[in-house]
Design a protein around this motif. Sequence first.
Motif, PDB file in Angstrom:
ATOM      1  N   ASN A  46       0.809  -1.216   0.000  1.00 63.46           N
ATOM      2  CA  ASN A  46       0.000   0.000   0.000  1.00 63.46           C
ATOM      3  C   ASN A  46       0.847   1.273   0.000  1.00 63.46           C
ATOM      4  N   VAL A  47       2.154   1.120  -0.188  1.00 69.97           N
ATOM      5  CA  VAL A  47       3.043   2.278  -0.249  1.00 69.97           C
ATOM      6  C   VAL A  47       3.035   2.836  -1.668  1.00 69.97           C
ATOM      7  N   THR A  48       2.807   4.148  -1.825  1.00 69.68           N
ATOM      8  CA  THR A  48       2.817   4.779  -3.150  1.00 69.68           C
ATOM      9  C   THR A  48       4.026   5.677  -3.360  1.00 69.68           C
ATOM     10  N   GLY A  49       4.821   5.890  -2.328  1.00 66.94           N
ATOM     11  CA  GLY A  49       6.039   6.683  -2.449  1.00 66.94           C
ATOM     12  C   GLY A  49       6.759   6.709  -1.117  1.00 66.94           C
ATOM     13  N   LEU A  50       8.070   6.909  -1.169  1.00 64.57           N
ATOM     14  CA  LEU A  50       8.819   7.010   0.082  1.00 64.57           C
ATOM     15  C   LEU A  50      10.090   7.840  -0.102  1.00 64.57           C
ATOM     16  N   GLU A  51      10.548   8.380   1.013  1.00 68.36           N
ATOM     17  CA  GLU A  51      11.756   9.203   1.047  1.00 68.36           C
ATOM     18  C   GLU A  51      12.805   8.485   1.872  1.00 68.36           C
ATOM     19  N   MET A  52      14.073   8.518   1.386  1.00 67.00           N
ATOM     20  CA  MET A  52      15.177   7.891   2.103  1.00 67.00           C
ATOM     21  C   MET A  52      16.343   8.853   2.221  1.00 67.00           C
ATOM     22  N   VAL A  53      17.065   8.743   3.338  1.00 67.28           N
ATOM     23  CA  VAL A  53      18.372   9.373   3.473  1.00 67.28           C
ATOM     24  C   VAL A  53      19.404   8.344   3.042  1.00 67.28           C
ATOM     25  N   MET A  54      20.187   8.704   2.008  1.00 68.31           N
ATOM     26  CA  MET A  54      21.151   7.769   1.440  1.00 68.31           C
ATOM     27  C   MET A  54      22.462   7.797   2.226  1.00 68.31           C
ATOM     28  N   ALA A  55      23.405   6.929   1.835  1.00 71.06           N
ATOM     29  CA  ALA A  55      24.656   6.772   2.586  1.00 71.06           C
ATOM     30  C   ALA A  55      25.479   8.044   2.638  1.00 71.06           C
ATOM     31  N   ASP A  56      25.339   8.934   1.634  1.00 73.09           N
ATOM     32  CA  ASP A  56      26.096  10.197   1.631  1.00 73.09           C
ATOM     33  C   ASP A  56      25.342  11.330   2.310  1.00 73.09           C
ATOM     34  N   GLY A  57      24.167  11.025   2.859  1.00 71.45           N
ATOM     35  CA  GLY A  57      23.371  12.042   3.543  1.00 71.45           C
ATOM     36  C   GLY A  57      22.360  12.733   2.666  1.00 71.45           C
ATOM     37  N   ASP A  58      22.395  12.479   1.368  1.00 71.37           N
ATOM     38  CA  ASP A  58      21.425  13.094   0.460  1.00 71.37           C
ATOM     39  C   ASP A  58      20.063  12.436   0.618  1.00 71.37           C
ATOM     40  N   ILE A  59      19.026  13.177   0.219  1.00 74.39           N
ATOM     41  CA  ILE A  59      17.655  12.672   0.281  1.00 74.39           C
ATOM     42  C   ILE A  59      17.222  12.221  -1.104  1.00 74.39           C
ATOM     43  N   LEU A  60      16.572  11.067  -1.152  1.00 76.71           N
ATOM     44  CA  LEU A  60      16.038  10.539  -2.409  1.00 76.71           C
ATOM     45  C   LEU A  60      14.561  10.219  -2.231  1.00 76.71           C
ATOM     46  N   TRP A  61      13.727  10.764  -3.130  1.00 83.10           N
ATOM     47  CA  TRP A  61      12.309  10.398  -3.153  1.00 83.10           C
ATOM     48  C   TRP A  61      12.096   9.409  -4.300  1.00 83.10           C
ATOM     49  N   CYS A  62      11.317   8.388  -4.046  1.00 85.70           N
ATOM     50  CA  CYS A  62      11.024   7.438  -5.117  1.00 85.70           C
ATOM     51  C   CYS A  62       9.566   7.023  -5.082  1.00 85.70           C
ATOM     52  N   ASP A  63       9.010   6.830  -6.273  1.00 82.24           N
ATOM     53  CA  ASP A  63       7.659   6.318  -6.444  1.00 82.24           C
ATOM     54  C   ASP A  63       7.581   5.678  -7.824  1.00 82.24           C
ATOM     55  N   ALA A  64       6.388   5.445  -8.334  1.00 81.62           N
ATOM     56  CA  ALA A  64       6.251   4.748  -9.613  1.00 81.62           C
ATOM     57  C   ALA A  64       6.811   5.540 -10.780  1.00 81.62           C
ATOM     58  N   GLU A  65       6.892   6.878 -10.645  1.00 82.56           N
ATOM     59  CA  GLU A  65       7.408   7.726 -11.722  1.00 82.56           C
ATOM     60  C   GLU A  65       8.830   8.206 -11.464  1.00 82.56           C
ATOM     61  N   ASN A  66       9.177   8.406 -10.217  1.00 81.43           N
ATOM     62  CA  ASN A  66      10.495   8.912  -9.854  1.00 81.43           C
ATOM     63  C   ASN A  66      11.327   7.774  -9.253  1.00 81.43           C
ATOM     64  N   ASN A  67      12.439   7.451  -9.922  1.00 80.61           N
ATOM     65  CA  ASN A  67      13.295   6.344  -9.480  1.00 80.61           C
ATOM     66  C   ASN A  67      12.488   5.065  -9.259  1.00 80.61           C
ATOM     67  N   PRO A  68      11.757   4.624 -10.288  1.00 81.03           N
ATOM     68  CA  PRO A  68      10.842   3.482 -10.107  1.00 81.03           C
ATOM     69  C   PRO A  68      11.529   2.181  -9.718  1.00 81.03           C
ATOM     70  N   GLU A  69      12.745   1.930 -10.231  1.00 82.24           N
ATOM     71  CA  GLU A  69      13.410   0.681  -9.860  1.00 82.24           C
ATOM     72  C   GLU A  69      13.839   0.698  -8.399  1.00 82.24           C
TER      73      GLU A  69
END
Length: 430
Positions: A171-194
């Motif tokens: 039921n997740v449609t998108g999520l935000e992660m803090v990556m190993a270098d401290g940057d933020i990445l948002w991903c969903d079906a359209e943005n960074n889908p893999e």
Amino acid sequence: MHQSRRRFVTTLAAGSAAFAASPISSIARTLVQAADAAKPRKIRWRNWSGSQECIPDRRLAPKNITELQEIVAEASGTVRAVGAGHSFTALVPTEDTIVSLGRISGLSDHNAENSQATVYAGTRIADIGQPLEEVGQALINQPDIDEQTLGGCLATATHGTGANLGCMSSNVTGLEMVMADGDILWCDAENNPEVFSAAKVSLGCLGLVTKVRMQNQPSYRLRSESWVAPMQEILDQAESLANSNRNFEFYYIPFSGMCMADSHQLTEEDIFSTEREDTNEAVMTLKSVRDWLGWSPKLRRFALQSAMEDIEKEVVVESSWRNYASERNVRFNEMEYHLPREAGLAAFAEIQSTIEENNLNVFFPIEVRFVKQDDIWLSPFYQQDSISIAVHRYFEEDHQPLFKVLEPIMRKYGGRPHWGKLNTLEGGLR
């Protein structure tokens, strides 16, 4: 030469004694003690059952995402997120850094038109229901233990029950992660889908999930019914009960020949409840019966059947999030496998007979649930409608002998392990 050396040593010793008694020495000792006190104190971490523990160099709880980014960017070694500690596998232990997101919690925003809401990953499931209800939403499904954090649930594909309902990650449609270098990445079906396909169930290996956008539904009530019936009766009806109810599960009481069954249906009835059994007290009663009558399976079955035949049906109508959750205070270690739906009941029957024919030392109920397939890469429900079978062992007792006997049965029927629960797969989590 020798006289000079002796005089030097004597003089040095006398000077040292004088210094030790001087105010300057007292100041020096105070400075040393202050320096020692300023060193970070290492604090042991244990999970809920006590089966996993570690003493990390640092245990941190950032107050916002910016502070979390700084921690991750500057960290050396391993950084692992910790939630409520309700996983039994070695997801958290490290000698380096443990980060709790418990201070980064709550409802971030919501969309009334499509019943979606963004929730901070450090929020415990128990703390999501009320805020969502206040904006007219509810989680589509949830587990019966609600102490876990949302991030922890998603990382391990935590699930409830329902033949037409997937695990929480579905039921997740998108999520935000803090990556190993401290940057933020948002991903969903359209943005960074893999990345999104992997991150919905990732065991924390891709980054620290900070926000989750959930597909919810308008808030709803459930009519919950709980009843006792003979095991064979429940097995004969299990498939039809799973198909005809929104949620259905059953618990087999070892050596009793009896099951406790639970079903949920959508309702608009007024809130009410019949008298409810204390499940924690019931589990400890099962332990007492095992302790007293474990030497005689026949006497044990007679005692359990006699007691369970008098249990009346319970009916509770409540907001969905209140009706899903049950309080679990008796600690345990758990192994759970997700089997192809067509093989699940046969696997259960073999597990039940193996326990009783060998008089295995167990008293916790065996839990059987239904879960819909999904397409999440690391999900144990990937392209497989499943029946989940969970076996529990009291936390003060060694779980390994029991699990060692039952795990091969789970594997034989094509079972996949729950990522947060104990298994012995090589190359996987233990």
